[in-house]
Enzyme design. Sequence first.
Site, PDB file in Angstrom:
ATOM      1  N   ALA A  11     -16.077   0.797   0.024  1.00 29.70           N
ATOM      2  CA  ALA A  11     -14.658   1.072  -0.204  1.00 29.70           C
ATOM      3  C   ALA A  11     -13.799  -0.181  -0.032  1.00 29.70           C
ATOM      4  O   ALA A  11     -14.264  -1.239   0.402  1.00 29.70           O
ATOM      5  CB  ALA A  11     -14.190   2.183   0.730  1.00 29.70           C
ATOM      6  N   HIS A  12     -12.527  -0.014  -0.343  1.00 28.78           N
ATOM      7  CA  HIS A  12     -11.580  -1.129  -0.374  1.00 28.78           C
ATOM      8  C   HIS A  12     -11.464  -1.844   0.968  1.00 28.78           C
ATOM      9  O   HIS A  12     -11.465  -1.238   2.030  1.00 28.78           O
ATOM     10  CB  HIS A  12     -10.197  -0.637  -0.822  1.00 28.78           C
ATOM     11  CG  HIS A  12      -9.573   0.373   0.098  1.00 28.78           C
ATOM     12  ND1 HIS A  12      -8.770   0.031   1.145  1.00 28.78           N
ATOM     13  CD2 HIS A  12      -9.654   1.722   0.117  1.00 28.78           C
ATOM     14  CE1 HIS A  12      -8.364   1.114   1.771  1.00 28.78           C
ATOM     15  NE2 HIS A  12      -8.898   2.165   1.162  1.00 28.78           N
ATOM     16  N   ASN A  13     -11.393  -3.163   0.895  1.00 32.70           N
ATOM     17  CA  ASN A  13     -11.186  -4.045   2.043  1.00 32.70           C
ATOM     18  C   ASN A  13     -12.348  -4.084   3.029  1.00 32.70           C
ATOM     19  O   ASN A  13     -12.220  -4.627   4.131  1.00 32.70           O
ATOM     20  CB  ASN A  13      -9.893  -3.708   2.791  1.00 32.70           C
ATOM     21  CG  ASN A  13      -8.653  -4.048   1.985  1.00 32.70           C
ATOM     22  OD1 ASN A  13      -8.107  -3.194   1.296  1.00 32.70           O
ATOM     23  ND2 ASN A  13      -8.232  -5.305   2.040  1.00 32.70           N
ATOM     24  N   ARG A  35     -12.054  -2.548  -5.325  1.00 31.51           N
ATOM     25  CA  ARG A  35     -11.162  -3.671  -5.028  1.00 31.51           C
ATOM     26  C   ARG A  35     -10.317  -3.372  -3.799  1.00 31.51           C
ATOM     27  O   ARG A  35     -10.126  -2.214  -3.419  1.00 31.51           O
ATOM     28  CB  ARG A  35     -10.286  -3.997  -6.220  1.00 31.51           C
ATOM     29  CG  ARG A  35      -9.183  -3.003  -6.538  1.00 31.51           C
ATOM     30  CD  ARG A  35      -8.268  -3.507  -7.654  1.00 31.51           C
ATOM     31  NE  ARG A  35      -9.015  -3.906  -8.831  1.00 31.51           N
ATOM     32  CZ  ARG A  35      -9.134  -5.175  -9.223  1.00 31.51           C
ATOM     33  NH1 ARG A  35      -8.535  -6.141  -8.552  1.00 31.51           N
ATOM     34  NH2 ARG A  35      -9.829  -5.461 -10.295  1.00 31.51           N
ATOM     35  N   SER A  50     -12.045  -0.710   4.906  1.00 27.95           N
ATOM     36  CA  SER A  50     -11.857  -1.699   5.969  1.00 27.95           C
ATOM     37  C   SER A  50     -12.961  -1.677   7.015  1.00 27.95           C
ATOM     38  O   SER A  50     -12.730  -1.971   8.195  1.00 27.95           O
ATOM     39  CB  SER A  50     -10.491  -1.515   6.641  1.00 27.95           C
ATOM     40  OG  SER A  50      -9.448  -1.669   5.709  1.00 27.95           O
TER      41      SER A  50
END
Length: 331
Positions: free
Chosen positions: A243-245, A222, A263
């Site tokens: 991974a996140h974002n 998330r 990201s």
Amino acid sequence: MVSYSISEINNILKGELIGNTNQKIEGPEEIKKANNQQITFIGSTKYSKLWIDSKACAALVCPKSTIEPGDNKAFIRVNNVDLAMGRILELFSPTTPVFDTDIHPTAVVHESAKIGNGCKIGANCYVGKDVELGKDVILYPNVCVFDETIIGEGTVVWSGTVIRERCVIGSHCIFHINVSIGADGFGYRPSDDGRGLVKIPQIGNVIIGHHVEIGANSCVDRAKFSSTIIGDGCKIDNLVQIAHNSVMGRSCIMAGHSGLAGSVTLGDGVIIGGSASIKDHTTIHSGATVAAGSGVMSDVEAGKTVLGYPAQDARAMLKEWAVIRKLVKNQ
């Protein structure tokens, strides 16, 4: 047992039938292992020599093939052997596990959950508060779907998968065993006193588009805030980390053991080879390819193929390796 004549298969594939066989075809198999009731494939002329010793009664062949099938054997010439073999595999695909009841009595389904028509929920599943399942969703045994998650119609979730709270899943997706959707992103910072690590809350979610397939034991974390996004039609192999974002465009492919750090942005149609790793806050533009085992440290232009660690233009990298080999050889 299901079986087809060679003409029935050719009618489905709409190829060019060469030769004939009176054998009923009971399934596909690779060329070295096939018996006389199976069909195989010759996707490239370099494999034509294997046909001499093959026991298969039939084969799919590419347009450039010049060999003859032989006595009581047949070829079907098609433009794309791989896609044609995919159609044959569909013909002989065994049935999926059967549900005796739509919702198994050991499943725990919160009273506020909205369950669409035709849904199947297996033994020991958990469906949390305010979850919404579209019609014909299948949750195989031991799946957990936590609060406020939405899953679109026709999506299939295999055993051991966990979908954390507030995630949004599109229609006609497939999640294989032990997929993790929406676990906390990997967010830590050194404490003020320098003696430990402070966990940064991850309060976003995961949004997954339509027709996405995610392989066994893969993880989509998330977002810290907003969303980690996987676009329509993406195909993700086993043991992949997102991974996140991170944001993936449409129809991207990620092979096994590859990973996106936080990201990362992928354009449409990006291909990530096996065991490749992508540095955080990197953008790989549409149509680019990252070769297996590469490490991407900076942005990649649209349509470009990169290779190596750190990754660079594939042709330049291959030339560099050739020079190094020559230097070593001349020592």
